[in-house]
Design a protein around this motif. Structure first.
Motif, mmCIF file in Angstrom:
data_model
loop_
_atom_site.group_PDB
_atom_site.id
_atom_site.type_symbol
_atom_site.label_atom_id
_atom_site.label_comp_id
_atom_site.label_asym_id
_atom_site.label_seq_id
_atom_site.Cartn_x
_atom_site.Cartn_y
_atom_site.Cartn_z
ATOM 1 N N MET A 52 6.618 7.754 -16.422
ATOM 2 C CA MET A 52 7.835 8.568 -16.352
ATOM 3 C C MET A 52 7.732 9.778 -17.284
ATOM 4 S SD MET A 52 9.872 6.965 -14.167
ATOM 5 C CE MET A 52 11.534 7.562 -14.469
ATOM 6 N N LEU A 53 7.256 9.570 -18.517
ATOM 7 C CA LEU A 53 7.147 10.674 -19.474
ATOM 8 C C LEU A 53 6.111 11.695 -19.021
ATOM 9 C CD1 LEU A 53 7.313 8.700 -22.846
ATOM 10 C CD2 LEU A 53 9.068 10.202 -21.895
ATOM 11 N N ALA A 54 4.986 11.210 -18.485
ATOM 12 C CA ALA A 54 3.927 12.120 -18.051
ATOM 13 C C ALA A 54 4.388 12.983 -16.879
ATOM 14 C CB ALA A 54 2.681 11.325 -17.678
ATOM 15 N N GLU A 55 5.055 12.364 -15.914
ATOM 16 C CA GLU A 55 5.512 13.145 -14.768
ATOM 17 C C GLU A 55 6.686 14.051 -15.155
ATOM 18 O OE1 GLU A 55 5.474 11.728 -10.821
ATOM 19 O OE2 GLU A 55 4.347 9.918 -11.312
ATOM 20 N N ASP A 56 7.461 13.654 -16.154
ATOM 21 C CA ASP A 56 8.503 14.540 -16.671
ATOM 22 C C ASP A 56 7.883 15.772 -17.320
ATOM 23 O OD1 ASP A 56 11.307 15.109 -17.266
ATOM 24 O OD2 ASP A 56 10.767 14.729 -19.357
ATOM 25 N N ALA A 57 6.641 15.614 -17.825
ATOM 26 C CA ALA A 57 5.898 16.741 -18.407
ATOM 27 C C ALA A 57 5.097 17.482 -17.340
ATOM 28 C CB ALA A 57 4.970 16.236 -19.509
ATOM 29 N N HIS A 58 5.411 17.197 -16.053
ATOM 30 C CA HIS A 58 4.840 17.918 -14.900
ATOM 31 C C HIS A 58 3.393 17.558 -14.600
ATOM 32 C CE1 HIS A 58 8.533 20.188 -14.992
ATOM 33 N NE2 HIS A 58 8.278 20.602 -16.219
ATOM 34 N N LEU A 59 2.943 16.383 -15.028
ATOM 35 C CA LEU A 59 1.636 15.906 -14.577
ATOM 36 C C LEU A 59 1.757 15.552 -13.103
ATOM 37 C CD1 LEU A 59 -1.222 15.199 -15.780
ATOM 38 C CD2 LEU A 59 -0.454 12.811 -15.753
ATOM 39 N N TYR B 76 0.825 -1.210 0.000
ATOM 40 C CA TYR B 76 0.000 0.000 0.000
ATOM 41 C C TYR B 76 0.859 1.260 0.000
ATOM 42 C CZ TYR B 76 -4.178 -2.753 1.327
ATOM 43 O OH TYR B 76 -5.221 -3.637 1.376
ATOM 44 N N VAL B 77 1.749 1.362 0.982
ATOM 45 C CA VAL B 77 2.496 2.599 1.191
ATOM 46 C C VAL B 77 3.601 2.775 0.162
ATOM 47 C CG1 VAL B 77 3.944 3.888 2.806
ATOM 48 C CG2 VAL B 77 1.952 2.624 3.656
ATOM 49 N N VAL B 78 4.393 1.712 -0.046
ATOM 50 C CA VAL B 78 5.555 1.854 -0.933
ATOM 51 C C VAL B 78 5.114 2.068 -2.370
ATOM 52 C CG1 VAL B 78 7.605 0.725 -1.843
ATOM 53 C CG2 VAL B 78 7.079 0.569 0.592
ATOM 54 N N TRP B 79 4.211 1.218 -2.878
ATOM 55 C CA TRP B 79 3.774 1.413 -4.259
ATOM 56 C C TRP B 79 3.028 2.730 -4.424
ATOM 57 C CZ3 TRP B 79 1.934 -4.039 -6.320
ATOM 58 C CH2 TRP B 79 3.065 -4.751 -6.716
ATOM 59 N N GLY B 80 2.283 3.145 -3.404
ATOM 60 C CA GLY B 80 1.626 4.439 -3.490
ATOM 61 C C GLY B 80 2.604 5.590 -3.521
ATOM 62 N N SER B 81 3.742 5.434 -2.843
ATOM 63 C CA SER B 81 4.730 6.511 -2.767
ATOM 64 C C SER B 81 5.623 6.589 -3.997
ATOM 65 C CB SER B 81 5.602 6.328 -1.524
ATOM 66 O OG SER B 81 6.402 5.157 -1.635
ATOM 67 N N THR B 82 5.626 5.558 -4.831
ATOM 68 C CA THR B 82 6.532 5.573 -5.979
ATOM 69 C C THR B 82 6.183 6.673 -6.977
ATOM 70 O OG1 THR B 82 5.192 3.859 -7.058
ATOM 71 C CG2 THR B 82 7.153 3.133 -5.844
ATOM 72 N N TYR B 83 4.916 7.081 -7.023
ATOM 73 C CA TYR B 83 4.548 8.157 -7.948
ATOM 74 C C TYR B 83 5.233 9.462 -7.567
ATOM 75 C CZ TYR B 83 1.021 4.933 -9.646
ATOM 76 O OH TYR B 83 0.399 3.833 -10.193
ATOM 77 N N LEU B 84 5.285 9.754 -6.272
ATOM 78 C CA LEU B 84 5.993 10.945 -5.810
ATOM 79 C C LEU B 84 7.498 10.791 -6.045
ATOM 80 C CD1 LEU B 84 5.889 13.689 -4.389
ATOM 81 C CD2 LEU B 84 6.088 12.472 -2.205
ATOM 82 N N ALA B 85 8.028 9.599 -5.774
ATOM 83 C CA ALA B 85 9.454 9.364 -6.000
ATOM 84 C C ALA B 85 9.811 9.549 -7.468
ATOM 85 C CB ALA B 85 9.835 7.958 -5.526
ATOM 86 N N ILE B 86 8.941 9.131 -8.367
ATOM 87 C CA ILE B 86 9.193 9.305 -9.798
ATOM 88 C C ILE B 86 9.255 10.790 -10.148
ATOM 89 C CG2 ILE B 86 8.117 9.067 -12.078
ATOM 90 C CD1 ILE B 86 7.228 6.262 -11.217
ATOM 91 N N SER B 87 8.341 11.582 -9.566
ATOM 92 C CA SER B 87 8.353 13.015 -9.863
ATOM 93 C C SER B 87 9.664 13.660 -9.422
ATOM 94 C CB SER B 87 7.169 13.707 -9.184
ATOM 95 O OG SER B 87 7.323 13.751 -7.777
ATOM 96 N N TYR B 88 10.260 13.163 -8.343
ATOM 97 C CA TYR B 88 11.561 13.672 -7.901
ATOM 98 C C TYR B 88 12.690 13.152 -8.796
ATOM 99 C CZ TYR B 88 9.397 15.258 -3.526
ATOM 100 O OH TYR B 88 8.626 15.903 -2.585
#
Length: 325
Positions: A89-96, A16-28
């Protein structure tokens, strides 16, 4: 022997926590690192770590697979990791925003059901209702009010296409001949996905250099490798062997909640009314689909146990996946 409840909930908590947090980690991570080459490095290192773990624990036996099985795992990895994770990765690189990305990815179980329907694995009316509700939610999430003004529709649409590719890989994984050991399958998928990500990243002109990224980006990448790919996936694989599939699949509607919460609290991402409504509708639909599919599998199991003739269900995969892995 019954598995202690605390072990099951510990594994679920990790997923729950780790996979949920990976989206924020990807943005960083994409803040200074090239998106596709970074993902390629993540999954290649993860494959090496998992491969070493399997080799130390069980020797070379699990790696004995045919060429066809390895090619099948690699093909699935291209769809899952190049198609699914690469799109994130591409979407978050585009600041989504990471929270919105997670809400869009939450539609994966809906696409899986739709694809299985095309393969003549007929879902129940309740499942179809859930899929219909879910696509309405996804449509709302694509509206202009759900994302920042400077972020194009193309970034959000990229995630939806990636979710469709991830779902296609998940369905094909139940149809193709793959290595017998689940961890070895994952290793093959990671190697195939890493190769595809590296090739496409190079074709896009990406360059992996240390000068453009700060410590936060490198720490985020390390987190994705160690926690997102190795620890959380191992916990999820253990759950698939010891817990009901319907219970393990609850990550599908918990991960987006964690991602949205972390994005708002840690990164200051704004949660708009449109994205909140679309996200709630999508998560409601995923809940309906996951719970109904859990009931369906239990009914199939009961038929198998009581029928005098062998019963072979159409869906041989029997599990859902998260593109955050």
């Amino acid at each position: 022997m019954a598995v202690p409840v605390w072990k099951t909930w510990t594994a679920l908590g990790i997923v729950y926590v780790v996979w949920g947090s990976t989206y924020l980690a990807i943005s960083y991570a994409v803040d200074g690192l090239p998106p596709l080459l970074t993902a390629a490095g993540r999954f290649l290192v993860s494959a090496l770590v998992l491969g070493a773990f399997v080799a130390v624990r069980r020797g070379s036996g699990p790696f004995r697979a045919t060429r066809r099985q390895w090619l099948g795992a690699g093909a699935v990895g291209l769809l899952l990791l190049l198609g699914g994770n690469g799109a994130v990765m591409l979407a978050e690189d585009a600041h989504l925003p990471s929270g919105l990305t997670a809400l869009l990815v939450a539609g994966v179980p809906l696409f899986v059901v739709a694809l299985r329907w095309l393969l003549r694995d007929r879902p129940t009316p309740r499942t179809l209702l859930g899929v219909g509700i879910g696509f309405v939610g996804l449509a709302v999430l694509l509206l202009p009010g759900s994302r920042p003004a400077g972020v194009s529709l193309g970034a959000a649409a990229t995630v939806v296409v990636g979710s469709l590719l991830w779902s296609t890989g998940s369905v094909l994984a139940g149809q193709l001949e793959l290595p017998k050991d689940p961890l070895v399958v994952t290793i093959g998928e990671m190697v195939g996905g890493a190769a595809g990500l590296a090739l496409v990243g190079a074709a896009r002109g990406e360059h992996l250099t240390a000068s453009g990224a700060g410590p936060r980006a490198w720490l985020a990448l390390a987190y994705l490798v160690v926690f997102g790919s190795v620890i959380a996936f191992t916990a999820y694989s253990w759950l698939l062997q010891t817990a009901p599939v319907s219970q393990a699949a609850t990550y599908a509607y918990v991960n987006p909640v964690v991602a949205v919460g972390l994005g708002a609290l840690v990164a200051g991402e704004r949660v708009t009314a449109t994205s909140l409504v679309g996200g709630l509708v999508t998560l409601l639909a995923v809940y309906v689909v996951v719970t109904e599919e859990g009931r369906r599998r239990r009914r199939v199991t009961a038929v198998q146990a009581t029928s005098p003739e062998p019963y072979v269900p159409t869906d041989r995969q029997g599990r859902l996946r998260s593109s955050a892995t």
